[in-house]
Design an enzyme around this catalytic site. Structure first.
Site, PDB file in Angstrom:
ATOM      1  N   CYS A 190      37.174  37.480  43.205  1.00 53.77           N
ATOM      2  CA  CYS A 190      37.755  36.951  44.433  1.00 53.77           C
ATOM      3  C   CYS A 190      38.666  37.985  45.089  1.00 53.77           C
ATOM      4  O   CYS A 190      39.075  38.954  44.451  1.00 53.77           O
ATOM      5  CB  CYS A 190      38.596  35.724  44.122  1.00 53.77           C
ATOM      6  SG  CYS A 190      37.792  34.571  43.020  1.00 53.77           S
TER       7      CYS A 190
ATOM      8  N   ARG B 197      34.129  41.799  47.381  1.00 50.58           N
ATOM      9  CA  ARG B 197      34.506  41.407  46.016  1.00 50.58           C
ATOM     10  C   ARG B 197      33.886  40.079  45.600  1.00 50.58           C
ATOM     11  O   ARG B 197      33.764  39.786  44.412  1.00 50.58           O
ATOM     12  CB  ARG B 197      36.032  41.272  45.925  1.00 50.58           C
ATOM     13  CG  ARG B 197      36.770  42.554  46.162  1.00 50.58           C
ATOM     14  CD  ARG B 197      38.248  42.284  46.279  1.00 50.58           C
ATOM     15  NE  ARG B 197      38.796  41.829  45.020  1.00 50.58           N
ATOM     16  CZ  ARG B 197      39.289  42.623  44.087  1.00 50.58           C
ATOM     17  NH1 ARG B 197      39.285  43.920  44.277  1.00 50.58           N
ATOM     18  NH2 ARG B 197      39.776  42.142  42.975  1.00 50.58           N
TER      19      ARG B 197
ATOM     20  N   TRP C 102      34.630  33.827  44.642  1.00 50.90           N
ATOM     21  CA  TRP C 102      33.365  33.997  43.929  1.00 50.90           C
ATOM     22  C   TRP C 102      33.493  33.062  42.744  1.00 50.90           C
ATOM     23  O   TRP C 102      34.251  33.317  41.819  1.00 50.90           O
ATOM     24  CB  TRP C 102      33.208  35.459  43.508  1.00 50.90           C
ATOM     25  CG  TRP C 102      31.904  35.798  42.900  1.00 50.90           C
ATOM     26  CD1 TRP C 102      30.702  35.898  43.539  1.00 50.90           C
ATOM     27  CD2 TRP C 102      31.647  36.134  41.530  1.00 50.90           C
ATOM     28  NE1 TRP C 102      29.732  36.266  42.650  1.00 50.90           N
ATOM     29  CE2 TRP C 102      30.281  36.407  41.417  1.00 50.90           C
ATOM     30  CE3 TRP C 102      32.435  36.220  40.392  1.00 50.90           C
ATOM     31  CZ2 TRP C 102      29.681  36.765  40.217  1.00 50.90           C
ATOM     32  CZ3 TRP C 102      31.849  36.565  39.190  1.00 50.90           C
ATOM     33  CH2 TRP C 102      30.484  36.842  39.109  1.00 50.90           C
TER      34      TRP C 102
ATOM     35  N   ASN D 127      43.199  34.641  41.876  1.00 48.25           N
ATOM     36  CA  ASN D 127      42.049  35.425  41.412  1.00 48.25           C
ATOM     37  C   ASN D 127      42.181  35.499  39.896  1.00 48.25           C
ATOM     38  O   ASN D 127      43.221  35.890  39.397  1.00 48.25           O
ATOM     39  CB  ASN D 127      42.103  36.828  42.043  1.00 48.25           C
ATOM     40  CG  ASN D 127      40.959  37.698  41.580  1.00 48.25           C
ATOM     41  OD1 ASN D 127      39.981  37.208  41.013  1.00 48.25           O
ATOM     42  ND2 ASN D 127      41.076  38.985  41.829  1.00 48.25           N
ATOM     43  N   GLY D 128      41.126  35.115  39.172  1.00 50.39           N
ATOM     44  CA  GLY D 128      41.196  35.180  37.713  1.00 50.39           C
ATOM     45  C   GLY D 128      40.778  33.860  37.089  1.00 50.39           C
ATOM     46  O   GLY D 128      40.115  33.050  37.736  1.00 50.39           O
TER      47      GLY D 128
ATOM     48  N   GLU E  72      18.699  52.717  36.334  1.00 50.56           N
ATOM     49  CA  GLU E  72      19.549  52.529  37.511  1.00 50.56           C
ATOM     50  C   GLU E  72      18.690  52.192  38.746  1.00 50.56           C
ATOM     51  O   GLU E  72      19.059  51.348  39.553  1.00 50.56           O
ATOM     52  CB  GLU E  72      20.403  53.792  37.727  1.00 50.56           C
ATOM     53  CG  GLU E  72      21.291  53.808  38.943  1.00 50.56           C
ATOM     54  CD  GLU E  72      22.332  52.691  39.013  1.00 50.56           C
ATOM     55  OE1 GLU E  72      22.516  51.955  38.049  1.00 50.56           O
ATOM     56  OE2 GLU E  72      22.933  52.549  40.097  1.00 50.56           O
TER      57      GLU E  72
ATOM     58  N   LYS F 290      19.080  48.773  40.937  1.00 51.88           N
ATOM     59  CA  LYS F 290      19.317  48.737  42.391  1.00 51.88           C
ATOM     60  C   LYS F 290      18.341  47.779  43.063  1.00 51.88           C
ATOM     61  O   LYS F 290      18.711  46.993  43.918  1.00 51.88           O
ATOM     62  CB  LYS F 290      19.142  50.118  43.044  1.00 51.88           C
ATOM     63  CG  LYS F 290      20.163  51.182  42.764  1.00 51.88           C
ATOM     64  CD  LYS F 290      21.565  50.867  43.200  1.00 51.88           C
ATOM     65  CE  LYS F 290      22.266  50.066  42.170  1.00 51.88           C
ATOM     66  NZ  LYS F 290      23.502  50.402  41.667  1.00 51.88           N
TER      67      LYS F 290
ATOM     68  N   GLU G  26      19.161  44.143  42.258  1.00 55.26           N
ATOM     69  CA  GLU G  26      20.420  43.683  42.864  1.00 55.26           C
ATOM     70  C   GLU G  26      20.261  43.284  44.322  1.00 55.26           C
ATOM     71  O   GLU G  26      20.824  42.292  44.756  1.00 55.26           O
ATOM     72  CB  GLU G  26      21.480  44.798  42.793  1.00 55.26           C
ATOM     73  CG  GLU G  26      22.098  44.976  41.435  1.00 55.26           C
ATOM     74  CD  GLU G  26      23.126  46.105  41.424  1.00 55.26           C
ATOM     75  OE1 GLU G  26      24.196  45.912  40.838  1.00 55.26           O
ATOM     76  OE2 GLU G  26      22.855  47.185  42.004  1.00 55.26           O
TER      77      GLU G  26
ATOM     78  N   HIS H 178       4.444  50.418  24.161  1.00 58.84           N
ATOM     79  CA  HIS H 178       4.811  49.401  23.175  1.00 58.84           C
ATOM     80  C   HIS H 178       5.137  48.066  23.830  1.00 58.84           C
ATOM     81  O   HIS H 178       5.926  47.292  23.298  1.00 58.84           O
ATOM     82  CB  HIS H 178       5.990  49.906  22.338  1.00 58.84           C
ATOM     83  CG  HIS H 178       5.688  51.193  21.640  1.00 58.84           C
ATOM     84  ND1 HIS H 178       4.834  51.269  20.565  1.00 58.84           N
ATOM     85  CD2 HIS H 178       6.075  52.464  21.901  1.00 58.84           C
ATOM     86  CE1 HIS H 178       4.722  52.536  20.182  1.00 58.84           C
ATOM     87  NE2 HIS H 178       5.478  53.278  20.983  1.00 58.84           N
TER      88      HIS H 178
ATOM     89  N   LYS I 116      31.479  42.753  43.557  1.00 59.32           N
ATOM     90  CA  LYS I 116      31.716  44.192  43.432  1.00 59.32           C
ATOM     91  C   LYS I 116      32.476  44.510  42.160  1.00 59.32           C
ATOM     92  O   LYS I 116      32.250  45.504  41.501  1.00 59.32           O
ATOM     93  CB  LYS I 116      32.499  44.665  44.660  1.00 59.32           C
ATOM     94  CG  LYS I 116      32.786  46.153  44.686  1.00 59.32           C
ATOM     95  CD  LYS I 116      31.524  46.921  44.944  1.00 59.32           C
ATOM     96  CE  LYS I 116      31.688  48.407  44.804  1.00 59.32           C
ATOM     97  NZ  LYS I 116      30.397  49.046  44.477  1.00 59.32           N
TER      98      LYS I 116
HETATM   99  C1  G6P Z   1      29.607  44.748  38.928  1.00 60.94           C
HETATM  100  C2  G6P Z   1      29.123  45.541  40.116  1.00 60.94           C
HETATM  101  C3  G6P Z   1      28.327  46.750  39.650  1.00 60.94           C
HETATM  102  C4  G6P Z   1      29.171  47.593  38.709  1.00 60.94           C
HETATM  103  C5  G6P Z   1      29.697  46.764  37.539  1.00 60.94           C
HETATM  104  C6  G6P Z   1      30.743  47.532  36.755  1.00 60.94           C
HETATM  105  O1  G6P Z   1      28.521  44.174  38.274  1.00 60.94           O
HETATM  106  O2  G6P Z   1      28.308  44.730  40.954  1.00 60.94           O
HETATM  107  O3  G6P Z   1      27.958  47.534  40.767  1.00 60.94           O
HETATM  108  O4  G6P Z   1      28.392  48.642  38.218  1.00 60.94           O
HETATM  109  O5  G6P Z   1      30.339  45.580  38.019  1.00 60.94           O
HETATM  110  O6  G6P Z   1      31.846  47.729  37.591  1.00 60.94           O
HETATM  111  P1  G6P Z   1      32.891  48.906  37.427  1.00 60.94           P
HETATM  112  O7  G6P Z   1      33.831  48.723  38.594  1.00 60.94           O
HETATM  113  O8  G6P Z   1      33.553  48.697  36.102  1.00 60.94           O
HETATM  114  O9  G6P Z   1      32.147  50.193  37.481  1.00 60.94           O
END
Ligand code: G6P
Length: 615
Positions: A2, A27, A75, A101-102, A488, A492, A495, A511, A610
């Site tokens: 949040c 966020r 969130w 937040n938390g 990665e 992407k 996501e 495998h 985020k």
């Molecule tokens: C969330 C974000 C990702 C990020 C991950 C770790 O899942 O959506 O993009 O890689 O957190 O976040 P950090 O800030 O610890 O790299």
């Protein structure tokens, strides 16, 4: 997670809060809300499901006057995303409004006690429990809001950043932090700004205070910032200068932050290396390595802890450190590490990688490592965040604020820092010949220019993207340094386009995943020229033999693979260990353009946040 914003001063609070929420929307964004003390003295709370834009529409015909307010993007953790569960939450009498937040872990116990005392609840959130608890304590003991917050927080178990408005004190915001970030901006006219990170504040002031865990701050218009702890002991806030420019936060003509951030990467990596690689491009100086040389070079083992994209960067870091420094490296998901009762030695070095510096699991993993006596090193982007403050030392990646939820420039920044770290340590340990060290440092400085070339594939990828929008599953293959790139690339795509994708070590395909291959399954193979090139060609043929459609990412001048692949994307050559920095560019672009073709909101993918500041 949040996002929190607050303002108290002489200016109109509503526009500042709405703009701040928009800044923080990355966020988390399933609902948003705002509380304002109006000119007539009423405490108005407005909330809406959806984005900040929905809240703005909702507020169009409402009284948004007033110069004091707090606001929140949510969130969801407790309770579905709807306007009832959105923040701010009123206290029972309507005198207080609180944003949070938390997670309050013992909220059910606290809630039962409050219900037993006749207090009823409107939402199912842990946050509403907190505001009711504070008011109940305040009224039943006839004490001030600050005193009530102190008593209440003594009873609370969990993580929080909170901000509270009291209708009877329209010149004051009380806020507190424990394991969730909160930044106070000091305005020029005795006014105050408040936010989860500095980005919404940067427009108004460059003087900020990052609150520490356990801090409770009283922001009172025209009065000096007061910071105490729950036992009312005075804390001494450390005022910092921030240098986040507005330009860094705007889209700069790009339709989405993600595309802007992809294209920013060459400049970001130059920033990341600036001052660390000398002008002759033959020496790397990292102050953390100088200051803690002995600790680092004598490490018995290195354990990398991270989540998401940062974990993928860690996998590349492992290969770099093992091959250059000859130190064994383990890469752990922070969320698993913290609960696995891992073996940690006092002569281990634990490297925590995190873009935000606030990921709850990574913070918990750090705490565990510290308790076991390990030396903890941070690789972060957000300046002054919790991880850089809780690690003994570290290196910032310096790529500027990353707003797109799908991480791009932070990933290449992390890999760049890990490359510099591995080279520095290898040089100190004498595990690579001096000439090779110099050649590698020189090559690293050429990466931004090679990335610029790689970005020229954008138009080709934009043309290719519509072909893949039909896909329900995609496979990404790579070996060696390119295996984490495959992971990665797949992440992407998942996501932002919501297409299922898997990254796999190319040889392991036999495998299992090979059973899935047919003409409907796009397969992206990273087949740059390196030690395993010939083997990857065999893997491509295995895919082709099963009718698979192959798009290959190859090194310029390659003439072999085009015989087998349906599409070829060509990249400049570099050393094998730096290949991920170049090869991830077309995969970022591919995910971006496929998502755009599918009409997705690239910067705000569903269900993702985020920064995940809860476990
Ligand atoms: C969330 C974000 C990702 C990020 C991950 C770790 O899942 O959506 O993009 O890689 O957190 O976040 P950090 O800030 O610890 O790299």
């Amino acid at each position: 997670m949040c996002g929190i914003v607050g303002y108290i001063g002489e200016k109109k609070a509503y526009p500042i809060l709405i703009k701040g929420l928009q800044c923080l929307e990355y966020r988390g964004y399933d609902s948003a809300g705002i509380a304002l003390i109006s000119e007539s003295g009423s405490l108005n709370v407005y909330k809406a499901k959806g984005k900040v834009a929905d809240l703005k529409v909702f507020c169009e015909d409402k009284d948004v006057t007033g110069t004091a307010g707090i606001a929140h993007t949510r969130w969801a953790t407790h309770g579905e995303p709807n306007s009832t569960n959105a923040h701010p939450h009123y206290s029972a009498s309507g005198r207080l409004a609180l944003i949070h937040n938390g997670i309050i872990e013992n909220y059910l116990t606290l809630k039962e006690k409050l219900i037993a005392r006749g207090i009823s609840f409107k939402s199912v959130t842990d946050t509403e429990v907190l505001v009711q608890l504070i008011e109940h304590i305040m009224i039943s003991n006839d004490i001030t809001l600050l005193e009530a917050v102190q008593v209440a927080l003594h009873q609370v178990i969990g993580a929080y950043a909170i901000a509270i408005l009291d209708r009877r004190h329209p010149d004051t915001i009380v806020c507190a932090r424990q394991s969730s970030p909160l930044v106070v901006g000091l305005g020029a006219e005795g006014d105050y700004y408040l936010a989860s990170d500095a980005s919404p504040i940067a427009e108004y002031t460059d003087r900020v205070v990052y609150l520490n865990d356990g801090d409770i701050a009283v922001l009172q218009l025209g009065k000096a910032l007061k910071v105490v702890n729950i036992d009312n002991e005075t804390q001494h806030p450390n005022v910092k200068q921030i240098d986040v420019t507005l330009g860094q936060l705007e889209k700069g003509g790009y339709p989405f932050f993600m595309l802007k951030e992809i294209f920013e990467q060459p400049a970001c990596l130059r920033d990341c290396m600036r001052g660390r690689i000398n002008v002759d491009a033959d020496r790397i100086t990292l102050s953390a390595v100088i200051d803690y040389c002995e600790k680092l070079v004598s490490a018995r083992r290195i354990v990398i802890v991270a989540c998401g994209t940062s974990w993928h960067a860690g996998l590349i870091g492992k290969q770099l450190i093992e091959s250059l420094c000859r130190i064994p490296v383990e890469v752990e998901y922070a969320s698993e590490f913290r609960y696995r009762d891992p073996v940690i030695y006092p002569d281990d070095v634990v490297i925590a990688i995190s873009q935000s510096g606030e990921t709850a699991d990574t913070l918990a993993a750090i705490e565990l490592a510290r308790q076991a006596g390990a030396f903890v090193f941070g690789v972060c982007n957000a300046i002054g965040a919790s991880i850089p403050r809780q690690t003994q030392t570290g290196v910032y990646i310096h790529v500027g604020p990353e707003i797109g939820v799908a991480s791009t420039k932070a990933f290449t920044g992390q890999v760049t820092v890990l490359s510099m770290l591995a080279l520095c340590m290898a040089n100190e340990r004498h595990t690579i010949p001096v000439e090779l060290y110099k050649e590698m440092v020189r090559e690293l400085t050429l990466i931004p220019a090679k990335m610029e070339k790689a970005l020229k594939t954008n138009e080709q990828i934009e043309r290719l993207a519509p072909i893949f929008t039909y896909a329900r599953n995609c496979l990404y293959l790579g070996r060696g340094y390119n295996y984490p790139v495959a992971l990665e690339g797949a992440l992407k795509l998942k996501e932002i386009s919501y297409i299922h994708a898997e990254g796999y070590p190319a040889a392991e395909m036999k495998h299992g995943p090979i059973a899935l291959i047919d003409s409907e399954m796009p397969v992206f193979v990273i087949a740059t020229r390196d030690r395993l090139y010939e083997k990857v060609i065999s893997n491509i043929q295995e895919v082709r033999a099963r009718g698979g459609r192959v798009t290959a990412i190859v090194t310029e001048g390659d003439t072999q693979i085009q015989k087998f692949a349906d599409h070829i994307i060509t990249l400049p050559d570099t050393l094998e260990c730096f290949q991920p920095l170049i090869a991830s560019i077309p995969l970022q672009l591919l995910a971006y353009h496929i998502a755009v073709c599918k009409g997705k909101d690239v910067d705000r993918p569903r269900n993702l946040a985020k920064s995940v500041t809860v476990e």
